[in-house]
Design a protein around this motif. Structure first.
Motif, short mmCIF file in Angstrom:
data_model
loop_
_atom_site.label_atom_id
_atom_site.label_comp_id
_atom_site.label_asym_id
_atom_site.label_seq_id
_atom_site.Cartn_x
_atom_site.Cartn_y
_atom_site.Cartn_z
N ALA A 275 0.82 -1.21 0.00
CA ALA A 275 0.00 0.00 0.00
C ALA A 275 0.86 1.26 0.00
CB ALA A 275 -0.93 -0.01 1.21
N ALA A 276 2.06 1.16 0.54
CA ALA A 276 2.96 2.32 0.59
C ALA A 276 3.46 2.72 -0.80
CB ALA A 276 4.14 2.03 1.51
N ALA A 277 3.17 1.91 -1.82
CA ALA A 277 3.55 2.24 -3.20
C ALA A 277 2.34 2.66 -4.02
CB ALA A 277 4.24 1.02 -3.84
N HIS A 278 1.22 2.91 -3.38
CA HIS A 278 -0.02 3.27 -4.09
C HIS A 278 0.14 4.61 -4.80
CE1 HIS A 278 -4.37 4.18 -4.55
NE2 HIS A 278 -4.50 2.86 -4.56
N SER A 279 -0.64 4.80 -5.84
CA SER A 279 -0.55 6.05 -6.61
C SER A 279 -1.09 7.26 -5.86
CB SER A 279 -1.31 5.88 -7.93
OG SER A 279 -2.68 5.56 -7.70
N ASP A 280 -1.99 7.03 -4.91
CA ASP A 280 -2.57 8.12 -4.12
C ASP A 280 -1.63 8.47 -2.96
OD1 ASP A 280 -4.05 9.60 -2.17
OD2 ASP A 280 -5.93 8.86 -3.04
N ARG A 281 -1.18 9.71 -2.92
CA ARG A 281 -0.23 10.12 -1.88
C ARG A 281 -0.79 9.92 -0.49
NH1 ARG A 281 0.15 14.42 1.26
NH2 ARG A 281 -1.49 15.53 0.12
#
Length: 605
Positions: free
Chosen positions: A174-180
């Motif tokens: 999840a830490a690589a998700h596109s949403d900051r």
């Protein structure tokens, strides 16, 4: 986890239960589960800094769902005399897997504030394989939809609050998700629920991450990495002279404050680097270094103390020196405060400085320090006196003057005497308070009843038990709360009241009204503190609540009261299945009891 926040509002339509759950409102506060750890309710109060103490200016509302005394009798509302307004048309029949799926599903919101809060709390506590699998699956489904990322963030918060590495890999993804905002929520969760291996992978992205994310990385590595790995990176950040340098240096101090960084990590990072901090950050850094065992930190604090004249800064410096081996710096602190008194007015004698000095002396507790604290305890300024009295807790000190003052004082002098007894937790003052209570009339009685509870003294327990047993007096603050109810309210503040309350519960027999007060007091006492002792007390009390709830011989209204105390704090998936079986067996003839349980199952599971 913040249970007072609002559920997420998905942008996609969320399925809702067809059945209404408003029947639980009939019970008023009976099954209310918003009670915070360590607090008692039912009185106006201000925080006293001693978890759970009632410190207000008197009662302002009724206790639980019981009416105040009216003409000699405590009246109860007809909790079990009519069914809930609306009942689901079917009996709850979900199996364990279906119930778990529904609990996780309710993280998306749309089923009400309480069910949302309950789902977060249950999933935080339960880390069984089936729960972990279901929650990770839920997260992944919502991560795939950018329009529903706010729901994913709720799941991430639950995973973080679990403080378990079982979620580490899911959080890393999840830490690589596109949403900051999703990335940052995942990083926050990794602070508590990460592990060393996950942090190794995460830190490969450190150099190319944003400043905001680097700040979170620092908190993660401070918590999850051993000193051998953490120190080199933290020292490299401290020497960074680029535009990010000041921000990240501040984040290092914040991480040491907010997470349980190892002493070796703190010491290795800050040694020889104190000069890189300025102003208040320099004091904070030196205090951390001193606490972690670095002598350089103590010497730096002493140097700053020798040059400082501002009372507020003096407090910070003396507090920093108190973090470790306070006796090593006491002579210097005393000498410096004397210098300030002679050369700079009364900076050294400022009440806030003297109050922190009292706390400092209390850390040592030798005969000389106790003698000084006994003198400070009688200062006119309450800030100094109360700090000294709190520092004397548990020490052999001459405090008989407090009881003598309570015996004869009036007005503000009596208030000061009672506050002194409370600050010192003076067992010897209990008899004096009782003597005044016996003679008090009307609303004056509440201050003595309150003082017995706030003293947290074991000696106060028999007296408060006697008040709960005794003849109710309705003249407490114009009858808004009676003496029995108020005694039950404040006894919850006494850590050692548990055994006595259970004995009272048994002795009261068929007196269901007073027994309800005892149950309420036990429920609050279970949440008095969150330290190891407090957690053990909560486990004992809730285990007994569970036993009595499932005992069909327990009166139905009491069973519901026991359940109400457990809902947000100890109810488990196993309870859901047991409640379902209990409904199918129809163990009670009280329809409202069955309807309430049925409603509760539909609401929460």
């Amino acid at each position: 986890m913040n249970n007072d926040s609002s559920p997420p509002r998905p942008t996609m339509k969320t399925p809702r239960l067809l059945c209404a759950l408003t029947g639980l409102l009939l019970l008023g506060g009976l099954l209310s589960c918003g009670q915070e750890d360590g607090q008692t309710s039912g009185t106006s109060r201000t925080s006293s800094g001693a978890g759970g103490q009632t410190t207000g200016q008197g009662p302002t509302r009724k206790l639980g769902y019981w009416e105040p005394l009216t003409e000699g009798v405590i009246h109860a509302k007809p909790v079990l005399e009519q069914p809930p307004a609306r009942v689901p048309p079917e009996v709850y029949r979900r199996n364990r897997r279906e119930a778990l799926e529904m609990v996780v599903k309710k993280l998306s919101g749309g089923w009400g504030q309480r069910s949302w809060n309950f789902s977060k709390e249950l999933l935080r506590r339960d880390q069984s394989d089936e729960v972990v699998e279901e929650l990770i699956g839920f997260l992944n489904r919502y991560l795939a939809s950018e329009s529903l990322s706010n729901v994913a963030k709720t799941a991430l918060q639950v995973m973080g609050s679990a403080s378990s590495p079982v979620y580490a890999q899911a959080l890393l993804s999840a830490a690589a998700h596109s949403d900051r905002t999703v990335r940052e929520e995942a990083l926050k969760a990794l602070i508590q629920s990460g592990d060393e291996a996950t942090t190794d992978q995460l830190m490969q992205r450190f150099s190319r991450s944003s400043t905001r994310e680097k700040a979170l990385f620092i908190r993660i590595l401070s918590q999850q990495w051993p000193a051998t790995k953490a120190v080199p990176l933290l020292r490299s950040v401290l020497v960074d002279s680029g535009p990010e340098g000041p921000i990240l240096r501040e984040q290092i101090l914040r991480s040491f404050k907010e997470v349980e960084a190892a002493a070796e990590t703190i010491r290795g990072s800050l040694e020889d680097n104190l000069y890189r901090f300025k102003g208040l950050d320099r004091i904070t850094a030196a205090s951390f270094l001193h606490k972690s065992g670095g002598e350089q930190g103590r010497l730096d604090l002493l140097q700053m103390l020798s040059e400082e004249t501002n009372p507020k800064i003096l407090v910070l410096l003396i507090s920093g020196l108190s973090q470790r081996v306070p006796e090593a710096s006491l002579e210097f602190v005393d000498r410096r405060l004397q210098q300030l008194n002679s050369s700079s007015g009364d900076a050294g004698g400022d009440p806030i400085v003297q109050a922190v000095l009292a706390s400092y002396l209390g850390l040592m507790g030798g005969a000389a320090e106790v003698a000084r604290l006994e003198v400070m305890a009688r200062f006119e300024d309450s800030r100094i006196a109360h700090a000294a009295l709190e520092a004397l807790q548990g020490k052999k000190a001459r405090l008989d003057w407090i009881a003598k003052a309570i015996q004869s004082a009036t007005g503000s002098d009596l208030t000061m005497a009672l506050e002194s007894a409370i600050a010192a937790r003076d067992e010897g003052s209990v008899s004096a308070i009782l003597a005044r209570l016996e003679k008090a009339e009307g609303a004056d009685r509440w201050r003595f009843i309150q003082a017995l509870g706030r003293s947290r003294a074991s000696a106060a327990v028999p007296a408060l038990i006697g008040l709960i047993r005794g003849e109710p007096m309705s003249d407490l603050l114009k009858g808004e709360i009676d003496s029995c109810s108020y005694a039950a309210e404040v006894i919850a503040n006494v850590p050692d009241c548990e055994e006595a309350l259970w004995g009272l519960y048994k002795d009261l027999g068929k007196d269901l009204i007073r027994r309800s007060l005892v149950i309420e007091a036990l429920g609050k006492n279970a949440l008095l503190s969150q330290d190891e002792v407090g957690r053990a007390r909560k486990a004992r009390i809730h285990a007994r609540f569970r036993e009595l709830f499932y005992d069909p011989q327990t009166p139905p209204r009491e069973r519901l009261q026991f359940l109400g105390n457990m809902v947000m704090h100890s109810l488990e998936m196993a309870d859901a299945m047991r409640l379902k079986r209990m409904l199918r067996k129809e163990e009670t003839s009280e329809r409202v009891f069955e309807d309430t349980i049925n409603n509760l199952l539909f609401e929460l599971f």
